[in-house]
Design a protein around this motif. Structure first.
Motif, PDB file in Angstrom:
ATOM      1  N   VAL A  27       0.802  -1.204  -0.038  1.00  0.00           N
ATOM      2  CA  VAL A  27       0.006  -0.083  -0.303  1.00  0.00           C
ATOM      3  C   VAL A  27       0.946   1.090   0.002  1.00  0.00           C
ATOM      4  CG1 VAL A  27      -1.884   1.298   1.236  1.00  0.00           C
ATOM      5  CG2 VAL A  27      -2.213  -1.203   0.992  1.00  0.00           C
ATOM      6  N   ALA A  28       1.828   1.280   0.765  1.00  0.00           N
ATOM      7  CA  ALA A  28       2.688   2.622   0.895  1.00  0.00           C
ATOM      8  C   ALA A  28       3.556   2.765  -0.362  1.00  0.00           C
ATOM      9  CB  ALA A  28       4.017   2.248   2.062  1.00  0.00           C
ATOM     10  N   HIS A  29       4.175   1.623  -1.071  1.00  0.00           N
ATOM     11  CA  HIS A  29       4.838   2.016  -2.395  1.00  0.00           C
ATOM     12  C   HIS A  29       3.880   2.344  -3.483  1.00  0.00           C
ATOM     13  CE1 HIS A  29       8.977   0.850  -1.546  1.00  0.00           C
ATOM     14  NE2 HIS A  29       8.513   0.303  -0.328  1.00  0.00           N
ATOM     15  N   LEU A  30       2.467   1.923  -3.331  1.00  0.00           N
ATOM     16  CA  LEU A  30       1.615   2.008  -4.420  1.00  0.00           C
ATOM     17  C   LEU A  30       1.239   3.566  -4.072  1.00  0.00           C
ATOM     18  CD1 LEU A  30      -0.131   0.836  -6.309  1.00  0.00           C
ATOM     19  CD2 LEU A  30      -2.102   0.374  -4.702  1.00  0.00           C
ATOM     20  N   GLU A  45       7.791   3.199   7.251  1.00  0.00           N
ATOM     21  CA  GLU A  45       8.088   3.574   5.919  1.00  0.00           C
ATOM     22  C   GLU A  45       6.673   3.946   5.261  1.00  0.00           C
ATOM     23  OE1 GLU A  45       9.767   1.162   2.161  1.00  0.00           O
ATOM     24  OE2 GLU A  45       8.753   0.074   3.460  1.00  0.00           O
ATOM     25  N   ALA A  46       5.616   3.352   5.522  1.00  0.00           N
ATOM     26  CA  ALA A  46       4.254   3.664   5.137  1.00  0.00           C
ATOM     27  C   ALA A  46       3.937   5.256   5.275  1.00  0.00           C
ATOM     28  CB  ALA A  46       3.196   2.760   5.635  1.00  0.00           C
ATOM     29  N   MET A  47       4.249   5.443   6.744  1.00  0.00           N
ATOM     30  CA  MET A  47       3.769   6.849   6.918  1.00  0.00           C
ATOM     31  C   MET A  47       4.573   7.689   6.298  1.00  0.00           C
ATOM     32  SD  MET A  47       1.195   6.803   8.944  1.00  0.00           S
ATOM     33  CE  MET A  47       1.506   8.535   9.157  1.00  0.00           C
ATOM     34  N   GLY A  48       5.808   7.596   6.120  1.00  0.00           N
ATOM     35  CA  GLY A  48       6.960   8.312   5.153  1.00  0.00           C
ATOM     36  C   GLY A  48       6.346   8.533   3.843  1.00  0.00           C
ATOM     37  N   LEU A  49       6.300   7.368   3.114  1.00  0.00           N
ATOM     38  CA  LEU A  49       5.805   7.387   1.678  1.00  0.00           C
ATOM     39  C   LEU A  49       4.191   8.113   1.619  1.00  0.00           C
ATOM     40  CD1 LEU A  49       7.012   3.660   0.763  1.00  0.00           C
ATOM     41  CD2 LEU A  49       8.009   6.139   0.134  1.00  0.00           C
TER      42      LEU A  49
END
Length: 1650
Positions: A148-151, A188-192
C-alpha cells in the motif's frame, strides 16, 4: 511444430530461471518480458500457474519469475484483462500473508512489487484486496502495508481518493504493532504516504484536498513514532522512523511542529551515537530545521547550543570520499550549520572560536565549517564579527598538522576575498602563508598514504599559489607593501625567498607606477624593515646560487633592481646597467650549463662597483656588519638548509671585497676576527671562502692582514695559557686542527693576492714559516706531520698558491726559493702515503699539482730526486683500480664525484711529467721519463696499460711540439721505444691500440726532425700510419695482423739501420706477451724486419738465436713448427691413405699440432684433392641408414656421433681453414656441400660424449697436453665446416647472408632446423648458381632413402629450390618434383609439410610446368589437407595455403574432376578448433567461387548451400580473422546462390571493416531465406541443429540464434515439414549448455520463436 508452441518455450524459460549465472537469469527475465508483450495473458497465467504448482521453489528462482511478471505488467499492464488482474492480485495477496517459513522475504518483496505494478492500471482492485487485511484490532502482514505504501508514490493520482481511508486504517495499527518488522513497515508507510500528500500538493488537481486534512492522522502517527518506537534497538526500524519523520514534518501543522521542536531535535540528534550510518539522521535533521526556519526561525535559537556539539562532532569525523552516503552526509551537516547561523550566528561563532583554541584534534572540521560560513553567508550578516573570526584563527596558525595547515590556507584565501586580512592581525595570516612557502620540498613517502595526507612539498605548493592570489588583489597592497620585506632577511624564510621576491618585485613595480613619492621607503621610520645594506647582502648571497630553491636567483636580482632607488640614490643608474646582463645570463643558462665560478666573479664585481659607487665609509661598514650578521644568523637558525656552506663561502668573499674599501684599522681587525671565529672549520667551502675573503682584504691591507693572522697563530700556540684570549677561545671550534687548516689556507690566499712589491721579502718568514709550523704538531718537542686530511689538503693548497704567487711575481728570477726542496719532499711524502688500492681524496692530484709549480721555481733539482718523484707519482696513480660505471644506468652523485677525482688525478700526473720533460727537453730526457712508464705499458691490467699509453702519447706530442733541433743530437732511443709500443698495436683494448699507433706516429716525426726535416713537413710513408690506424677499431685478429704487417713495412723503411738490432731484441721480449695478439704483432714485425733488414744484423746473429731459443722453450716457434709440418706433408703426398688414416685416429679434439698438419696438407692442390676425396668416401659410408655399433646415445636422447665421422669433419674443417684449399674445393664443391649438408642434418642436437675422449689414436701425435672438454657440439663443428666449404668455394657471401638473417642459428635449432636449411637454399640459389645442378641431383637422388632427420633437411633444401626461378633456369623442375612427390605422403608431418610447400612453390619457380603437373599437385595438396598425422595442423594450413595459390593459376578445365574433392576435403575443417585452420578453410572455400560461373556452377552452388549454415554461424566467430574470411566467402559466393536479395544482404551487411549486428543480420537473412528458399529451410534447420553439439561455444550459441530466427520467419504452411518439432526441443535442451554465454543466447532465442 507442436513442440514449438509458446507454452513449451515458457516452460523451458521458467525451469531455467534458477540458472547459477546472473547474466543468464537476467536474460531469461527479459525473454519472458518479450514474450509477455506478445502473449501477455498466456505468460502471466503460465507463470502464475507455475508458481502455484511449485510452491517449494528456491527463493531466487521464484524471484526471477515474479520479476518477469512485474516487467510484463509494467510494459503492457493496460492489456491485462480485469479478470486476470483480479486473479493475479488475489493470488499475490494470498502469498504475501504466508508465514516466513513458507515464503522468504525476497519472494514477498517480489510479490509486493508485482502488486504495485498492477496498481498502475488496477489500483482500485489492488487496494480493495489489500484493505481487506486492514481489520480493526488486527494487524495485516507487513508486506501488505509495504504494498500500500509503495503504491501511494507509484500512482499518486490514483491513490489520493483513498488516502483518507488508508490513514484511518493505518493509524490504529501503530498502537498495535509490536514486532520490529511491522514497525519498520508502518514507519515506511507513514513516510511514503506523507510524500504522496506532498506530491499531490505540488499539483493540486483537487483544491479541496489539502495537507491540513491529514494533520490529525500525521500528528497521531508522529507521537507514536517519536515517543514510543524511536527507542527501538533495531537499526532498521530506527532508520525507517527517521526517514519517515523527515517526510512527516512537512505535513505537520506549524503549531504542532513548534511545540514538538524541543523534543524532536534532541531525539534526532541522540541517534548519532546509536546508528552506524549518520546520513539518515542528518537528512532528517536538515528537513526539520528547514521546515522550522520557514515557520519561525527564532524558534531554533534555544536549540542551537544543543545542536552545535553533536553536529561539530560529526563534521570532524574522517570523510570517506569513496562513499556517496558519506559525501551527502557531509554536505548535509554543512547545510545544518548554515541554518543554525541564521538562527544564532553569534553563538555559532563563539562555539567555533572556542573549538579552534582548545580542541586540536577536531580543528580540521571546525575550520571546514568556518570556511563554509565565510563563503556561504552574505557579507552583511558577518559584518562586525570579522575580528572575532580573525582572532579565532590564532590557534590554528600554530598547528603542525599538514592537513590542518592546508585547511588554514583555504580559510585564509576565503578571508582575503572578504577583506579580513586588512583588519588588525591580518599580517599574521600573511606570515603563516610565507611560513608554509618556506617548507622544504619533500617527496611523498613510499607505501600507501592515508587519505588526505599531505607532504610538505604539496603544502608548500598550495601556499605559493595562495601568495600569488594575495599579491594579485589590489586590496592587499597596503597589507603586503612594504611589510613583506620583513620576510626577506630572516634565514627561516630562506625556502620561501623565490615566491617572496617575486611577490615583492611585482608589488614594487605596481607601487612605483603610482609615483616615486609613494614608492620610496623610510627605513628609519619603519624599524621592523631590514636595512638597505641587509637587503643587498641577503639578495646578493641568494643570487650566488641562482637555480637553488625554485631558481630564486632571478627573482632576487629583479627585486634588487626594483628596489635600487630605495637602497641608495647613487645605485639606480649603476644597477640599471649592470643587472640586466646578469638577468639575461641566468635566463639563458641552467643549473647544468652555468659557470659557477664566473657567475660568482660577476656578482663580486657588481659588489665591488656598488661599494665604489656609493663611496661612503659608514654605508660600507654597515654593509660589512650586515654580512657578518647574516653569517652569524645561520649559526642560530633552527631550519636545516643544505646550501649554508656555499652561501657562507660567498659571503666571506663579499666581506673581503667590502674590507678592501674599508680604511678603519679597528673595523678591519674586528671583521677579520668575526670571519675567523664564525667559520665552520670543518666545512671545506667555508674554509675556502674565508681564506679568499682574507686574501681579498690583503690586496689593500697586506701588513694589517698578516698581523691579524699572526695574532691568531699565537692564539693557537698559547691556547693553554690563561690570558686575555681565553674568552675568545670559547667561540672557536673545539678541534684546533681544523682551525689550523683554515689559517694555512688563509696564508696561501694572502700570498696569492698580496701586492707584488711586498710579497717576496715576507714570504718565507711571515707566510711560509707559519704554514709549515701550522701543518706540524709538536710531541715532546719533536715535529710530527699532521695526519688530518683537512690539514693535508690545506697545506697542499697553500703551497700551490704560494708557488703560483712566486711564479707570477716579476722579480722571481732573482729570488732563490730556499725551501723548495723541503716542500717538494713534503708533497712527495703525501703522495706516497696515499693507499694504492683506492682513490677517495684529492691529496694525490693536489700534491702533484703543487710539485708541478714548485719544479718551475729556482734552483733546479738533481736527477736522482726527479727519478724518485716520477716513480712515486706513477706508482701512486697508474696502479689505481679503474672506475667502473654500469652501462645504460645514470651515474650516482658519488660516482660522478669519483669520476671527476680520477680525471683530475690523471691530469695532474700528466702535467707533472710534462713539466719534468720540459726541464730536460732532449732524447735522454724523454727516455728518462719513458723508462719509468714502459713497465706499466706491458701490464696485464687493461686500465694500467691504457693509462701508461695515454701518458706516453701526450709526452711524445708535447716533445714534438716543443723540441729544439740541434745537429749534434740524434734520436738514439727510437728503436727502444717503438719496439716496446709495437705489440700494443694489437692490444685487446681499442684505446690502447690507438694510443700506441699514435705514439709511434709522433716518435717517427721526432726522429725526422732530428734528421733535418723542417717542422710542419709531412712524410708520405709516416702519414700512412694514420690510414693504418684507422683500421684499429676493428677487433678481428686478421685485420689487426694486417695492420701490423703494414706497420712493419713503415718501420723497416724509416728506422735507422743501426737501431734494427735494438728493436729486434725489444720485440723478442714481446713474443711472450700476455696477449697472443700482441705477441703475434711482435712476430710479424720481426719477420718483416728480418726479411728487409737482415743484412745489417752481422755480428748479432748468435745473440738473436740465443734469445729466440730461450723463448722457444715455452713458445711454439714458427720455424720449428714449419719444418715439422713440411716433413709430414711430404710424407703424406706419397702415402696419402695411410697418413689420413693415422691422422684420423688422433685424439679428439685435435691438438694444435695435428690441426696445423691438416691445414698444411690443404696448401698443395694434388694432396688436398686426394685427401678430401678419401675423407668424403669414408664419411659417405657412415651416412647410409644402417645400424652402426659405434654410435652412442646421449643422456638427452640425442644420437652421439661415432668417432670416425667426427674426426673426418674435424679434419675437413682444419683443411678448409687454410685459404689455399680453395683450388681443391672448387673441383669437389657439389660433393663436399651435399655430403656435409647430409651429415649436418644428422648432427643437430648431437654432442660428443666425454667417454669418447682420447680413445685410440697414435701416441706419436700426442705432442702436447690440453684440457679436456665435457662435451663437444657436433652440430656446431659440422656447420662451421660447411661454412668453410662455402667460403673456400668463394661463396662467403652465402655465409654472411645467413649470418645476417640468423640462418645458422636456425640450422642449429632442433625445432627450426628446416627453416635454416630453407634460408641456406635461398642463399645458394641467389649466390651460388653454378654449383646447384650437381648439388640438386645429388640431394634429390638421396632423399627417398635417407633416415628421418636427413629427409627433413633434404626436403627443406629441395622445396626451397623448387620455389625459386633458378629451378627453371637450370632445368631442375622435373628432378625436384619427382623427388618431392615421392615424399609427399611421408609419415613424418614436417617432411609432408616441406614437400607440400615445395610443390606449391612450383608456381613461382617454374609456372610453365603448373598445368602439366596440376592433377598431381592438387592431389598432393588434398592429401595434405585430409591424410596423415598432423598434431598442430601445420600441414593442413600449408596445404590449404598452397592449394589456394595453385587454384588461382589453374583454368576451370584443370580442376573439373577435382573441385568436389577439394570442397569435401575442406568442409570438415570449418569446425576445427584452431582459428587459423578455420580461417584458411573458409578463405579457400570462398576462392573456389571463381569456378562457379561455368560448367562447374551446379557443383559449386550445391556445396555453397551445404556450407551456408556453417558460413553464417562463423560470421559471428570468436576469431576476427575467421569472421573476415566468412564475410569474404559469402560475398564471393552470394552472386552464385541465385537470390538477388541474399546477395544484396551479404554485400551491404558483411563489410570487411564494419561492425556486424548479428541478431539483426540473422533476422534479415532468415526473412530472405524463408521467402526465397522455403524448400531448403528444412535442410538448413537440420544442419543448424547439428551445430548444437559443436566444440566451439560461440558457434553453439550462434546455431541456436540462427535456428530460432529461421523458425520465426518460416511461413506457417511449412511448419509441419520441419522435423516434427524436434528442433524446438533441441533449442530448449540447449538451456542446459555448460557455457553461460550459450545459455544467454538460448534464452533470447526462445523469445524470438513466438
Amino acid at each position: 511444430m507442436a513442440a514449438c508452441c509458446v507454452e513449451n518455450s515458457l516452460k523451458a524459460l521458467r525451469d531455467a530461471a534458477f540458472d547459477k549465472d546472473e547474466t543468464v537469469r537476467q536474460q531469461i527475465a527479459q525473454s519472458l518480458r518479450q514474450l509477455g508483450r506478445q502473449h501477455t495473458e498466456l505468460v502471466l497465467v503460465s507463470c502464475q500457474n507455475y508458481l502455484s504448482k511449485h510452491s517449494q521453489l528456491e527463493e531466487e528462482h521464484r524471484v526471477v519469475i515474479l520479476h518477469s511478471m512485474e516487467l510484463v505488467v509494467k510494459d503492457v499492464g493496460s492489456q491485462v484483462t480485469e479478470l486476470l488482474a483480479k486473479k493475479l492480485i488475489a493470488t499475490a495477496a494470498q502469498d504475501l500473508v504466508k508465514p516466513d517459513e513458507a515464503l522468504g522475504e525476497g519472494s514477498k518483496v517480489a510479490f509486493s512489487d508485482l502488486l504495485v505494478a498492477l496498481g498502475g492500471s488496477f489500483i482500485e482492485e489492488v487496494l480493495d484486496e489489500m484493505l481487506q487485511s486492514f481489520r480493526p484490532s488486527a494487524l495485516p502482514d507487513a508486506f501488505i502495508v509495504r504494498t500500500v505504501a509503495h503504491l501511494s508514490v507509484a500512482n499518486v493520482q490514483g491513490m489520493t481518493p483513498y488516502l483518507g481511508t488508508v490513514f484511518e486504517a493505518i493509524i490504529p495499527m501503530l498502537s498495535l504493532a509490536k514486532s520490529d518488522r511491522m514497525k519498520a513497515a508502518l514507519a515506511e508507510a507513514m513516510g511514503l504516504l506523507s510524500r504522496c500528500v506532498l506530491k499531490y500538493q505540488e499539483t493540486l488537481p483537487d483544491p479541496t484536498l489539502k495537507k491540513e486534512v491529514f494533520f490529525q492522522e500525521i500528528h497521531a502517527a508522529y507521537d507514536i513514532l517519536l515517543n514510543s518506537w524511536l527507542q527501538s534497538k533495531e537499526p532498521r526500524v530506527r532508520v525507517e522512523i527517521l526517514t519517515a519523520l523527515g517526510d512527516m514534518v512537512h505535513v505537520m501543522s506549524p503549531e504542532k511542529l513548534l511545540d514538538e521542536l524541543p523534543r524532536l531535535i534532541p531525539a534526532i540528534v541522540s541517534f548519532y551515537k546509536k546508528l552506524y550510518e549518520p546520513f539518515h539522521i542528518t537528512h532528517c535533521l536538515g528537513q526539520a530545521l528547514d521546515v522550522v526556519t520557514k515557520v519561525d526561525a527564532r524558534a531554533l535559537e534555544p536549540q542551537v547550543d544543543g545542536l552545535l556539539h553533536p553536529l561539530h562532532h560529526q563534521i570532524c569525523l574522517p570523510l570517506d570520499g569513496e562513499s556517496q552516503l558519506a559525501v551527502r552526509n557531509h554536505a548535509g551537516l554543512l547545510h545544518c550549520f548554515i541554518v543554525l547561523a541564521g538562527a544564532s550566528l553569534d553563538s555559532l561563532l563563539k562555539f567555533l572560536v572556542h573549538k579552534l583554541a582548545n580542541n586540536e584534534r577536531n580543528r580540521l572540521g571546525t575550520l571546514t565549517v568556518l570556511k563554509h560560513l565565510i563563503v556561504s553567508l552574505p557579507p552583511a550578516q558577518l559584518e562586525g564579527r570579522r575580528l572575532v573570526i580573525l582572532a579565532g584563527m590564532k590557534a590554528p596558525l600554530q598547528d603542525t598538522n599538514n592537513r590542518i595547515k592546508r585547511m588554514v590556507l583555504e580559510v585564509i584565501a576565503s578571508m582575503a576575498a572578504g577583506g579580513y586580512l586588512e583588519l588588525e592581525g591580518g599580517i599574521a595570516m600573511v606570515e603563516f602563508v610565507v611560513g608554509q612557502c618556506s617548507l622544504p620540498d619533500s617527496r611523498r613517502p613510499a607505501g600507501l598514504p592515508k587519505p588526505g595526507d599531505l607532504t610538505d612539498g604539496e603544502l608548500k605548493e598550495a601556499a605559493e599559489g595562495l601568495m600569488g592570489q594575495l599579491v594579485a588583489m589590489d586590496r592587499m597592497m597596503p597589507i603586503l607593501w612594504p611589510p613583506l620585506l620583513e620576510f626577506v632577511t630572516p634565514v627561516q624564510y630562506t625556502n620561501a625567498l623565490a615566491v617572496v621576491c617575486r611577490s615583492l618585485e611585482s608589488l614594487a613595480v605596481r607601487k612605483r607606477s603610482t609615483g616615486m613619492e609613494l614608492f620610496e621607503l623610510n627605513y628609519d621610520a619603519r624599524p621592523s624593515l631590514p636595512s638597505p645594506q641587509a637587503l643587498v647582502a641577503r639578495l646578493l648571497v641568494v643570487a650566488s646560487l641562482p637555480y637553488v630553491g625554485q631558481a630564486r636567483g632571478l627573482p632576487a636580482l629583479k627585486l634588487l633592481l626594483a628596489l635600487s632607488p630605495t637602497i641608495h640614490p647613487g645605485l639606480e643608474k649603476l644597477w640599471a646597467e649592470e643587472l640586466p646582463p646578469l638577468l639575461h645570463y641566468v635566463t639563458d643558462h641552467s643549473e647544468e650549463t652555468i659557470a659557477q665560478q664566473q657567475w660568482e666573479k660577476n656578482l663580486l664585481l657588481l659588489l665591488f662597483r656598488t661599494v665604489e659607487t656609493v663611496a661612503d665609509g659608514r654605508w660600507t661598514c654597515r654593509l660589512g656588519e650586515e654580512m657578518t650578521n647574516h653569517i652569524n644568523a645561520w649559526h642560530s637558525a633552527a631550519v636545516p638548509y643544505s646550501h649554508v656552506s656555499q652561501e657562507k663561502q660567498f659571503l666571506y668573499k663579499c666581506l673581503g671585497i667590502v674590507l678592501q674599501h674599508t680604511s678603519s684599522t679597528e673595523v678591519i681587525n674586528q671583521q677579520l676576527q668575526e670571519m675567523l671565529f664564525s667559520v665552520q672549520h670543518g666545512e671545506a667551502l667555508e674554509r675556502e671562502g674565508v681564506a679568499i675573503g682574507v686574501g681579498f682584504c690583503a690586496m689593500t691591507h697586506f701588513d694589517k692582514t698578516l698581523a691579524r693572522l699572526e695574532e691568531f697563530v699565537k692564539l693557537d700556540a698559547l691556547k693553554k695559557t690563561v690570558n686575555f684570549f681565553n674568552t675568545l677561545m670559547e667561540k672557536v671550534d673545539g678541534d684546533i686542527e681544523k682551525m689550523k687548516s683554515t689559517l694555512i689556507l688563509c696564508y696561501g690566499y694572502v700570498a696569492l693576492y698580496a701586492p707584488e712589491d711586498l710579497l717576496l721579502p715576507k714570504i718565507e718568514v711571515s707566510i711560509l714559516q707559519h704554514v709549515v709550523n701550522l701543518s706540524n704538531t709538536k710531541v715532546l718537542g719533536i715535529k710530527i706531520e699532521s695526519k688530518d686530511l683537512m690539514t693535508k689538503l690545506s697545506l697542499i693548497k697553500a703551497v700551490t698558491l704560494i708557488a703560483k704567487a712566486v711564479l707570477s711575481n716579476r722579480w722571481r728570477h732573482s729570488y732563490p726559493f730556499g725551501r723548495k726542496g723541503e716542500l717538494l719532499t713534503s708533497m712527495q711524502s703525501l703522495v706516497k702515503a696515499e693507499p694504492r688500492t683506492q682513490l677517495k681524496t684529492p691529496v694525490r692530484h693536489m700534491a702533484m699539482t703543487a710539485c708541478t709549480f714548485l719544479i718551475r721555481l729556482e734552483p733546479p733539482l738533481n736527477r736522482a730526486y726527479i727519478t724518485e718523484l716520477i716513480k712515486t707519482c706513477l706508482d701512486s696513480v697508474l696502479g689505481l683500480p679503474p672506475l667502473v660505471l654500469e652501462k645504460g644506468k645514470e651515474a650516482s652523485p658519488e660516482e660522478k664525484e669519483r669520476a671527476v677525482l680520477y680525471s683530475e688525478t690523471s691530469a695532474a700526473l700528466q702535467a707533472l711529467l710534462n713539466e719534468i720533460l720540459m726541464r730536460v727537453l732532449s732524447p735522454d730526457g724523454l727516455q728518462a721519463v719513458f723508462k719509468h712508464v714502459e713497465g706499466w705499458i706491458i701490464s696485464t691490467k687493461d686500465h694500467e696499460r691504457e693509462r701508461a699509453l695515454d701518458i706516453t702519447t701526450k709526452l711524445a706530442a708535447i716533445y714534438l711540439d716543443k723540441m729544439v733541433v740541434r745537429s749534434e743530437v740524434e734520436f738514439a732511443y727510437l728503436g727502444t721505444i717503438v719496439g716496446r709500443l709495437v705489440p700494443r698495436c694489437t692490444d685487446p683494448v681499442l684505446k690502447v691500440r690507438q694510443l700506441a699507433m699514435g705514439s709511434i706516429y709522433t716518435l717517427f716525426y721526432i726522429h725526422l726532425r732530428y734528421t733535418g726535416q723542417p717542422a710542419g713537413d709531412k712524410d708520405e710513408l709516416i702519414e700512412h700510419l694514420k690510414v693504418i690506424g684507422a683500421r684499429l677499431d676493428q677487433s678481428e685478429s686478421q685485420v689487426l695482423l694486417r695492420v701490423c704487417s703494414d706497420l712493419a713495412k713503415v718501420i723497416s723503411r724509416r728506422l735507422p739501420q743501426e737501431q734494427v738490432s735494438t728493436i729486434l731484441f725489444v720485440l723478442f721480449e714481446g713474443l711472450d706477451d700476455h696477449y697472443f695478439s700482441c705477441s703475434s704483432a711482435a712476430s710479424i714485425v720481426m719477420n718483416t724486419l728480418i726479411r728487409t733488414c737482415g743484412s745489417v744484423l752481422e755480428g748479432h746473429v748468435s745473440e738473436i738465436l740465443k734469445a729466440l731459443y730461450i723463448r722457444l722453450q715455452w713458445i711454439t716457434g714458427e720455424q720449428v713448427k714449419l719444418s715439422m709440418i713440411h716433413f709430414i706433408c711430404v710424407l703424406a703426398s706419397q702415402n696419402t691413405a695411410e697418413v689420413v688414416s693415422c691422422l684420423l685416429c688422433s685424439p679428439l679434439p685435435f691438438d694444435k699440432y695435428t690441426s696445423d698438419i691438416w691445414r698444411a696438407m690443404a696448401g698443395e692442390l694434388t694432396l688436398a684433392t686426394r685427401t678430401m676425396e678419401l675423407l668424403m668416401e669414408a664419411l659417405g659410408k657412415h651416412l647410409l641408414p644402417t645400424d652402426r655399433s659405434g654410435s652412442l646415445v646421449h643422456k638427452s636422447g640425442a644420437v652421439c656421433s661415432a668417432l670416425e665421422p667426427l674426426a673426418i669433419i674435424c679434419a675437413l674443417s682444419e683443411m678448409l681453414s687454410n685459404p689455399e684449399s680453395a683450388a681443391a674445393v672448387k673441383g669437389l664443391y657439389p660433393q663436399l656441400f651435399s655430403t656435409l649438408l647430409i651429415h649436418l642434418s644428422s648432427s643437430v642436437g648431437v654432442e660428443f660424449p666425454k667417454e669418447l675422449f682420447n680413445v685410440g689414436g697414435a701416441k706419436e701425435w700426442k705432442i702436447s697436453l690440453r684440457a679436456k672438454q665435457s662435451t663437444f657440439d657436433v652440430c656446431n663443428y659440422s656447420m662451421d665446416t660447411l661454412k668453410a666449404v662455402l667460403t673456400a668455394g668463394r661463396n662467403s657471401n652465402v655465409v654472411t647472408g645467413m649470418e645476417e638473417l640468423g640462418g645458422w642459428n636456425l640450422v642449429r635449432s632442433s625445432e627450426k632446423h628446416h627453416e635454416g636449411v630453407a634460408l641456406l637454399a635461398q642463399a645458394m640459389a641467389r649466390l651460388a648458381r653454378p654449383h646447384l645442378v650437381g648439388i640438386a641431383h645429388h640431394l634429390a637422388s638421396a632423399l627417398p632413402s635417407m633416415p628421418k632427420s636427413q629427409r627433413v633437411t633434404l626436403s627443406a633444401f629441395l622445396c626451397e629450390l623448387l620455389g625459386n626461378p633458378v629451378s627453371s633456369d637450370l632445368q631442375l623442375t622435373d628432378v625436384l618434383l619427382a623427388s618431392l612427390l615421392a615424399c609427399a605422403g611421408d609419415v613424418v608431418p614436417i617432411v609432408r609439410l616441406l614437400c607440400i610447400r615445395g610443390l606449391g612453390g612450383v608456381i613461382t619457380g617454374d609456372p610453365k610446368k603448373v598445368a602439366l603437373y596440376a592433377p598431381k599437385l592438387v592431389g598432393a595438396m588434398i592429401s595434405g589437407i585430409s591424410d596423415g598425422e598432423d598434431p598442430r595442423d601445420l600441414v593442413k594450413l600449408e596445404a590449404m595455403d598452397r592449394l589456394g595459390t595453385l587454384l588461382g593459376r589453374l583454368e576451370e578445365g584443370s580442376v573439373r574432376s577435382l573441385l568436389a574433392n577439394i570442397i569435401l576435403a575442406t568442409q570438415p575443417l570449418f569446425e576445427n578448433e584452431n582459428d587459423r585452420v578455420r580461417t584458411k578453410a573458409f578463405s579457400l572455400f570462398g576462392s573456389l567461387s571463381r569456378f562457379g560461373a561455368g560448367e562447374l556452377k551446379q557443383v559449386y552452388v550445391e556445396q555453397v548451400h551445404a556450407s551456408l549454415v556453417s558460413l553464417i554461424l562463423h560470421v559471428n566467430d570468436s576469431s576476427g580473422e575467421v569472421v573476415k574470411a566468412c564475410k569474404d566467402a559469402l560475398q564471393s559466393a552470394g552472386p552464385l546462390i541465385g537470390s538477388d536479395s541474399l546477395c544484396a544482404l551479404f554485400q551491404s551487411e558483411l563489410q570487411a571493416e564494419g561492425t556486424l549486428d548479428y541478431w539483426a543480420f540473422l533476422d534479415d537473412l532468415s526473412t530472405t531465406i524463408a521467402s526465397e528458399f522455403p524448400a531448403k529451410v528444412n535442410i538448413y534447420l537440420a544442419v543448424g541443429v547439428t551445430f548444437f553439439k559443436g566444440l566451439l561455444p560461440e558457434i553453439r550459441g550462434n546455431a541456436v540464434i540462427f535456428t530460432a530466427s529461421l523458425l520465426q520467419k518460416l511461413p506457417r504452411k511449412y511448419h509441419q515439414g520441419v522435423t516434427n518439432g524436434n528442433i524446438c526441443v533441441d533449442i530448449v535442451a540447449m538451456l542446459q549448455d555448460p557455457v553461460a554465454s550459450v545459455r544467454v543466447k538460448v534464452a533470447k532465442a526462445l523469445s524470438l520463436l513466438h
